[in-house]
Design a protein around this motif. Structure first.
Motif, PDB file in Angstrom:
ATOM      1  N   THR A   1     -13.195  -1.205   3.921  1.00 53.95           N
ATOM      2  CA  THR A   1     -12.784  -1.074   5.334  1.00 53.95           C
ATOM      3  C   THR A   1     -11.620  -0.093   5.523  1.00 53.95           C
ATOM      4  N   ALA A   2     -10.757   0.043   4.524  1.00 50.74           N
ATOM      5  CA  ALA A   2      -9.592   0.925   4.673  1.00 50.74           C
ATOM      6  C   ALA A   2     -10.002   2.371   4.914  1.00 50.74           C
ATOM      7  N   ILE A   3     -11.158   2.760   4.359  1.00 51.74           N
ATOM      8  CA  ILE A   3     -11.577   4.162   4.506  1.00 51.74           C
ATOM      9  C   ILE A   3     -12.844   4.261   5.367  1.00 51.74           C
ATOM     10  N   ASN A   4     -13.003   3.283   6.240  1.00 51.66           N
ATOM     11  CA  ASN A   4     -14.170   3.290   7.135  1.00 51.66           C
ATOM     12  C   ASN A   4     -13.859   4.188   8.334  1.00 51.66           C
ATOM     13  N   ILE A   5     -13.829   5.478   8.082  1.00 47.00           N
ATOM     14  CA  ILE A   5     -13.371   6.451   9.081  1.00 47.00           C
ATOM     15  C   ILE A   5     -14.365   7.613   9.143  1.00 47.00           C
ATOM     16  N   GLY A   6     -14.803   7.950  10.359  1.00 48.05           N
ATOM     17  CA  GLY A   6     -15.838   8.976  10.487  1.00 48.05           C
ATOM     18  C   GLY A   6     -15.329  10.317  10.983  1.00 48.05           C
TER      19      GLY A   6
ATOM     20  N   ALA B   1      -2.858   3.405  15.203  1.00 44.74           N
ATOM     21  CA  ALA B   1      -4.180   2.800  15.037  1.00 44.74           C
ATOM     22  C   ALA B   1      -4.338   2.637  13.544  1.00 44.74           C
ATOM     23  N   SER B   2      -5.119   1.621  13.122  1.00 43.42           N
ATOM     24  CA  SER B   2      -5.166   1.421  11.684  1.00 43.42           C
ATOM     25  C   SER B   2      -6.391   0.657  11.237  1.00 43.42           C
ATOM     26  N   THR B   3      -6.802   0.966  10.002  1.00 48.34           N
ATOM     27  CA  THR B   3      -7.801   0.123   9.362  1.00 48.34           C
ATOM     28  C   THR B   3      -7.088  -1.038   8.652  1.00 48.34           C
ATOM     29  N   GLY B   4      -5.787  -1.129   8.805  1.00 45.59           N
ATOM     30  CA  GLY B   4      -5.053  -2.307   8.324  1.00 45.59           C
ATOM     31  C   GLY B   4      -3.752  -2.011   7.606  1.00 45.59           C
ATOM     32  N   ASN B   5      -3.776  -1.122   6.633  1.00 42.22           N
ATOM     33  CA  ASN B   5      -2.562  -0.913   5.841  1.00 42.22           C
ATOM     34  C   ASN B   5      -1.453  -0.224   6.613  1.00 42.22           C
ATOM     35  N   THR B   6      -1.815   0.783   7.404  1.00 36.94           N
ATOM     36  CA  THR B   6      -0.783   1.472   8.184  1.00 36.94           C
ATOM     37  C   THR B   6      -0.109   0.474   9.121  1.00 36.94           C
ATOM     38  N   SER B   7      -0.900  -0.401   9.732  1.00 35.22           N
ATOM     39  CA  SER B   7      -0.311  -1.340  10.692  1.00 35.22           C
ATOM     40  C   SER B   7       0.632  -2.308   9.982  1.00 35.22           C
TER      41      SER B   7
ATOM     42  N   LEU C   1      -4.446   4.100  -7.197  1.00 35.11           N
ATOM     43  CA  LEU C   1      -4.874   2.853  -6.556  1.00 35.11           C
ATOM     44  C   LEU C   1      -3.992   2.694  -5.323  1.00 35.11           C
ATOM     45  N   THR C   2      -4.604   2.745  -4.154  1.00 31.01           N
ATOM     46  CA  THR C   2      -3.810   2.861  -2.928  1.00 31.01           C
ATOM     47  C   THR C   2      -3.369   1.532  -2.336  1.00 31.01           C
ATOM     48  N   GLY C   3      -4.085   0.426  -2.672  1.00 29.17           N
ATOM     49  CA  GLY C   3      -3.742  -0.843  -2.022  1.00 29.17           C
ATOM     50  C   GLY C   3      -3.860  -2.026  -2.975  1.00 29.17           C
TER      51      GLY C   3
ATOM     52  N   ALA D   1     -10.261   8.670  -0.014  1.00 33.61           N
ATOM     53  CA  ALA D   1      -9.958   9.442   1.197  1.00 33.61           C
ATOM     54  C   ALA D   1     -10.643   8.854   2.419  1.00 33.61           C
ATOM     55  N   GLY D   2      -9.860   8.723   3.498  1.00 35.06           N
ATOM     56  CA  GLY D   2     -10.394   8.245   4.771  1.00 35.06           C
ATOM     57  C   GLY D   2      -9.977   9.198   5.869  1.00 35.06           C
ATOM     58  N   ASN D   3      -8.744   8.979   6.372  1.00 36.49           N
ATOM     59  CA  ASN D   3      -8.235   9.852   7.432  1.00 36.49           C
ATOM     60  C   ASN D   3      -7.697  11.157   6.856  1.00 36.49           C
ATOM     61  N   LEU D   4      -7.645  11.246   5.548  1.00 39.54           N
ATOM     62  CA  LEU D   4      -7.280  12.440   4.770  1.00 39.54           C
ATOM     63  C   LEU D   4      -5.788  12.777   4.772  1.00 39.54           C
ATOM     64  N   GLY D   5      -4.962  11.836   5.266  1.00 46.58           N
ATOM     65  CA  GLY D   5      -3.518  12.057   5.234  1.00 46.58           C
ATOM     66  C   GLY D   5      -3.004  12.087   3.802  1.00 46.58           C
ATOM     67  N   ASN D   6      -3.477  11.163   2.971  1.00 54.33           N
ATOM     68  CA  ASN D   6      -2.933  11.080   1.622  1.00 54.33           C
ATOM     69  C   ASN D   6      -3.379  12.257   0.760  1.00 54.33           C
ATOM     70  N   THR D   7      -4.635  12.676   0.911  1.00 49.56           N
ATOM     71  CA  THR D   7      -5.100  13.856   0.178  1.00 49.56           C
ATOM     72  C   THR D   7      -4.218  15.056   0.550  1.00 49.56           C
TER      73      THR D   7
ATOM     74  N   SER E   1       0.832  -1.208   0.000  1.00 50.03           N
ATOM     75  CA  SER E   1       0.000   0.000   0.000  1.00 50.03           C
ATOM     76  C   SER E   1       0.863   1.253   0.000  1.00 50.03           C
ATOM     77  N   PHE E   2       0.209   2.398  -0.248  1.00 48.04           N
ATOM     78  CA  PHE E   2       0.928   3.678  -0.301  1.00 48.04           C
ATOM     79  C   PHE E   2       1.550   4.062   1.032  1.00 48.04           C
ATOM     80  N   LYS E   3       1.169   3.390   2.093  1.00 47.30           N
ATOM     81  CA  LYS E   3       1.634   3.781   3.427  1.00 47.30           C
ATOM     82  C   LYS E   3       3.152   3.708   3.555  1.00 47.30           C
ATOM     83  N   ASP E   4       3.792   2.849   2.731  1.00 46.31           N
ATOM     84  CA  ASP E   4       5.241   2.682   2.851  1.00 46.31           C
ATOM     85  C   ASP E   4       5.995   3.985   2.570  1.00 46.31           C
TER      86      ASP E   4
ATOM     87  N   CYS F   1      -7.004  -4.311  -7.400  1.00 47.68           N
ATOM     88  CA  CYS F   1      -6.767  -3.418  -6.264  1.00 47.68           C
ATOM     89  C   CYS F   1      -7.735  -3.782  -5.143  1.00 47.68           C
ATOM     90  N   GLU F   2      -7.533  -3.203  -3.970  1.00 51.87           N
ATOM     91  CA  GLU F   2      -8.467  -3.462  -2.878  1.00 51.87           C
ATOM     92  C   GLU F   2      -9.659  -2.495  -2.996  1.00 51.87           C
ATOM     93  N   PRO F   3     -10.763  -2.739  -2.285  1.00 47.20           N
ATOM     94  CA  PRO F   3     -11.976  -1.935  -2.507  1.00 47.20           C
ATOM     95  C   PRO F   3     -11.774  -0.423  -2.346  1.00 47.20           C
TER      96      PRO F   3
HETATM   97  N1  F0G Z   1      -6.773   3.588   0.536  1.00 50.62           N
HETATM   98  C1  F0G Z   1      -6.278   2.639   1.333  1.00 50.62           C
HETATM   99  C2  F0G Z   1      -5.997   1.310   0.737  1.00 50.62           C
HETATM  100  C3  F0G Z   1      -6.024   2.916   2.695  1.00 50.62           C
HETATM  101  O1  F0G Z   1      -5.508   1.962   3.460  1.00 50.62           O
HETATM  102  C4  F0G Z   1      -6.335   4.186   3.209  1.00 50.62           C
HETATM  103  C5  F0G Z   1      -6.108   4.504   4.615  1.00 50.62           C
HETATM  104  C6  F0G Z   1      -6.849   5.139   2.324  1.00 50.62           C
HETATM  105  C7  F0G Z   1      -7.059   4.814   1.000  1.00 50.62           C
HETATM  106  C8  F0G Z   1      -7.189   6.508   2.743  1.00 50.62           C
HETATM  107  O2  F0G Z   1      -6.061   7.283   2.975  1.00 50.62           O
HETATM  108  O3  F0G Z   1      -6.529   7.823   5.334  1.00 50.62           O
HETATM  109  O4  F0G Z   1      -4.757   9.004   4.078  1.00 50.62           O
HETATM  110  O5  F0G Z   1      -7.160   9.391   3.557  1.00 50.62           O
HETATM  111  N2  F0G Z   1      -5.753   3.665   5.479  1.00 50.62           N
HETATM  112  C9  F0G Z   1      -5.396   3.976   6.865  1.00 50.62           C
HETATM  113  C10 F0G Z   1      -4.880   2.746   7.578  1.00 50.62           C
HETATM  114  C11 F0G Z   1      -6.399   4.730   7.608  1.00 50.62           C
HETATM  115  O6  F0G Z   1      -4.952   2.692   8.808  1.00 50.62           O
HETATM  116  O7  F0G Z   1      -4.343   1.874   6.915  1.00 50.62           O
HETATM  117  P1  F0G Z   1      -6.124   8.460   4.045  1.00 50.62           P
END
Ligand code: F0G
Length: 726
Positions: free
Chosen positions: A627-632, A463-469, A703-705, A567-573, A439-442, A673-675
């Motif tokens: 689930t990766a972007i299941n963030i409120g 804390a993570s929805t999976g990829n960060t961890s 494509l982030t994951g 976009a989830g936690n909005l770090g990548n945006t 994933s892009f987290k690297d 890619c992942e969902p």
């Molecule tokens: N796509 C994937 C595959 C992700 O894992 C995440 C975030 C996002 C998009 C959204 O990126 O949060 O920077 O807006 N995953 C985090 C995690 C939250 O814990 O792995 P974001």
């Protein structure tokens, strides 16, 4: 030698004024100054009015190549004054001049100071030139030095050596030298250790340094791969990866018990060769203090900057709150401002001393480099991302992900079917799922974990929805750090959870959602002094800015019309936007693309805020199949809001059904890619059908994951298409 003005010379050493170690002549007999003026004379360039402020991090007379370094400093300064800039490749052409200026006795030392890395040199008789080959050093290799107070005179040291060696000793040393080069080239650290076993120097020089064998044994017993006397001595060099601090303290302890006076230093290995900086500000000329900035504790300061790019010390870079404009020192590890907003690393004028053309040229040249840090799609841009001396990169390397053309006009079939699906002629998929942990987290993690080590952390958490961890666990394992991950129970895709377990992270399942896990981990980090590696951490955001630089470089520094990402936690945006804005400000590109941030409709607080013209923000209870972007309650809301505004961007939302349909479209052309990643493609399709994006515009969807992250979603996506077909 004719010169117009007498330069004002100021020679200093990071060894301060310690007369026991530092005996540098601070006048014109100084080797740096002598070389500078001799080279200028050779180039027929008059010496300009200038103040020379030379600072050397290498103690003189300890067999560490300080003379060669002074010569290279003088040579490169003269070249720069003469307006002759040299790319990394062209520098090899200066070896002959450097050896001549150094009087020819240490070609290996001068070539290494010039080129960086481990350099092998030999006189090429047929072409009458010095031939130098640089072997890249493993990026995570660290040197621990013990520098005794006494020096060994090179000439006197040579006299200790025998006139003749036995054939057995010669074969032994040659074999070990070959092993050392091969082991360093392939990063075989055990081999490096085995190779550091010398029969030419150590047995004879130990006669005047009787404690040497015990000190070498101490370094090895504390976990050094190998240890040896450095050059002709008296310094001792130990090479380590994970056990740097243990080796340093064991050397100090044993030296004290043996009554050997000296200093232990953790030294950064030089990967790029010497650098020269010019500071033409009046401030620099008149008001600089007499003493050089102190070196980082136990580290040599060596800027990771190309010639003339300007460098920044850790004192100049601060943490900054964009919301309330407060500043904090860089070494603060609580990354929330007292007003509650996340802090950013304020890079000020970093990179502005050089124009966009020079940056592009440097980054493009690095594409053909074999060095790990240049091959990383993050560290390749190191001067712009982390201009801090003394940070040792923990890198895989990462980035360098594919950009797949997938528009209708680019492919009539195959990948072009995604162009058909979205209705676009020119579409590229930037596959960040091709990073080392999928994933892009690297991109952010390589810098985050390097900084964790730089700060001396022993444990990291997120804390993570999976990829960060998954990413953090892998990089922490590489750096030898303890990793703790907080995961929302039952809401992490199987592939990601398995990675965190496999990479040996301590898993804490949280009975709640990601937002709850985020709050828990922040509290634990503050309470227990553990280093937090969520995207709240501004160094992660810095690393993720590399996505912008790499993407623009793949576009040959041209710019697409749109870049679309989930976009989830909005770090990548935030990171993508900050990277693009910096690339534009530094002249790397001449215009900006528009950013589209796509949220799942079931986890859409950013979208709702955008709809209100960003006048309001309300967290939501998140629920989406992605689930990766299941963030409120996204942490980087403020950062992301400003980059959407600054790039004339927009925010979209897509339903889970649209996500699954888009995922199936990406999967079935063989990319996958992942969902959450498919949200960007779903967003593109929707915006084209709504007439916001025109069919002929150039669009990049990120494509982030990786597909394998979420195996359960694959069946769901397939069902989704079957339903559409029937
Ligand atoms: N796509 C994937 C595959 C992700 O894992 C995440 C975030 C996002 C998009 C959204 O990126 O949060 O920077 O807006 N995953 C985090 C995690 C939250 O814990 O792995 P974001």
């Amino acid at each position: 030698m004719a010169h117009d003005c007498e330069p004002l010379v100021e020679i200093s050493s990071v060894w301060g004024n310690d007369p026991a170690i530092n005996a540098l002549p601070a006048d014109h007999s100084n080797l740096f100054y002598q070389t500078l003026t001799r080279r200028l004379a050779h180039l027929a360039v008059p010496v300009p009015a200038l103040k020379v402020r030379a600072s050397i991090g290498i103690p003189p007379g300890r067999g560490l190549g300080s003379s060669a370094t002074a010569v290279i400093g003088g040579l490169l300064a003269a070249e720069a004054i003469a307006g002759r800039t040299h790319s990394e490749k062209q520098r090899a052409g200066l070896v002959d001049a450097a050896v001549a200026l150094e009087h020819g006795s240490h070609s290996d030392n001068v070539a290494a100071a010039l080129l960086g890395g481990l350099v092998a040199t030999a006189w090429d008789e047929r072409n009458s030139t010095w031939y130098a080959v640089r072997v890249p050093l493993p990026a995570n290799l660290c040197a621990v030095l013990f520098v005794p107070v006494f020096s060994m005179d090179t000439i006197a040291g040579r006299e200790l050596l025998p006139e003749q060696y036995t054939k057995a000793d010669a074969v032994h040393n040659l074999g070990h030298l070959a092993l050392l080069l091969a082991a360093l080239a392939v990063g075989d650290l055990k081999g490096v250790g085995a190779a550091m076993n010398d029969r030419f120097h150590e047995p004879y020089r130990a006669r005047i340094f009787p404690q040497l064998p015990d000190l070498l044994a101490a370094a090895r017993s504390a976990g050094a791969h190998g240890a040896c006397l450095s050059g002709s001595g008296s310094a001792i060099l130990a090479l380590t990866t994970e056990h740097t601090r243990e080796v340093a303290s064991e050397l100090a302890r044993v030296a004290q018990s043996l009554n050997v006076d000296g200093r232990v230093v953790i030294a950064e290995l030089d990967h790029c060769g010497a650098t020269v900086e010019f500071d033409t500000s009046p401030d620099a000329l008149h008001h600089r203090g007499e003493n050089p900035a102190p070196a980082e504790e136990g580290l040599y300061s060596r800027p990771l900057a190309p010639p003339n790019a300007g460098s920044t010390s850790s004192e100049e870079i601060v943490l900054h709150c964009t919301a309330c404009a407060r500043h904090f020192p860089l070494k603060r590890t609580d990354y929330r401002c007292i007003c509650g907003q996340p802090l950013d690393v304020a890079l000020g004028n970093v990179g502005t001393a050089v124009d966009g053309h020079a940056w592009r040229q440097l980054f493009d040249e690095r594409l053909s480099s074999l060095q790990t840090i240049d091959r990383s799609g993050v560290w390749r841009f190191r001067e712009l991302l982390l201009p801090l001396p003394g940070v040792a990169p923990i890198t895989r390397p990462e980035g360098q992900t594919n950009l797949y053309p997938a528009g209708r006009a680019q492919h009539s079939n195959g990948h072009g079917r995604i162009g058909e699906f979205t209705g676009l002629d020119y579409l590229w998929l930037k596959h960040e799922g091709e990073n080392p942990t999928g994933s892009f987290k690297d991109r952010g993690m390589t810098i985050g974990v390097s900084i964790a080590r730089w700060l001396g952390a022993s444990a990291v958490a997120c804390a993570s929805t999976g990829n960060t961890s998954a990413s953090m666990a892998a990089y922490a394992a590489q750096a030898g750090l303890r990793a703790i991950v907080f995961l929302p129970q039952g809401k992490v895709a199987a592939g990601k959870l398995s990675q965190a377990i496999a990479y040996n992270a301590e898993i804490r399942q949280v009975a709640g959602d990601f937002d709850r896990a985020m709050a828990d981990v922040e509290r634990m980090c503050l309470d227990e002094g553990i280093y937090l590696l969520n995207s709240l951490n501004p160094f992660r955001i810095l690393g993720q800015q590399s996505l912008a630089f790499e993407l623009l470089q793949q576009f040959a520094w041209d710019v697409p019309d749109w870049i679309v990402l989930p976009a989830g936690n909005l770090g990548n945006t935030s990171a993508l936007g900050m990277g693009l804005l910096r690339a534009h400000r530094l002249g790397l590109v001449d215009r900006l693309p528009r950013i589209v941030s796509v949220q799942a409709a079931g986890a859409n607080p950013f979208y709702q805020s955008y709809q209100s013209g960003f006048t309001a923000f309300h967290p939501v209870k998140a629920h989406t199949i992605a689930t990766a972007i299941n963030i409120g309650d996204p942490v980087s809301y403020m950062r992301a809001k400003s980059v959407i505004q600054a790039t004339n961007g927009l925010v979209a939302q897509v339903a889970d059904a649209e996500i699954l349909e888009a995922k199936a479209a990406v999967d079935r052309v063989g990319i996958g890619c992942e969902p959450a990643s498919a949200a960007s493609v779903a967003g593109v399709k929707q915006l084209v059908s709504r007439g916001v994006i025109q069919p002929t515009e150039g669009v990049v969807a990120v494509l982030t994951g990786n597909l394998l992250k979420d195996p359960d979603a694959i069946m769901l996506a397939h069902q989704a298409i079957r339903q559409t077909i029937t």
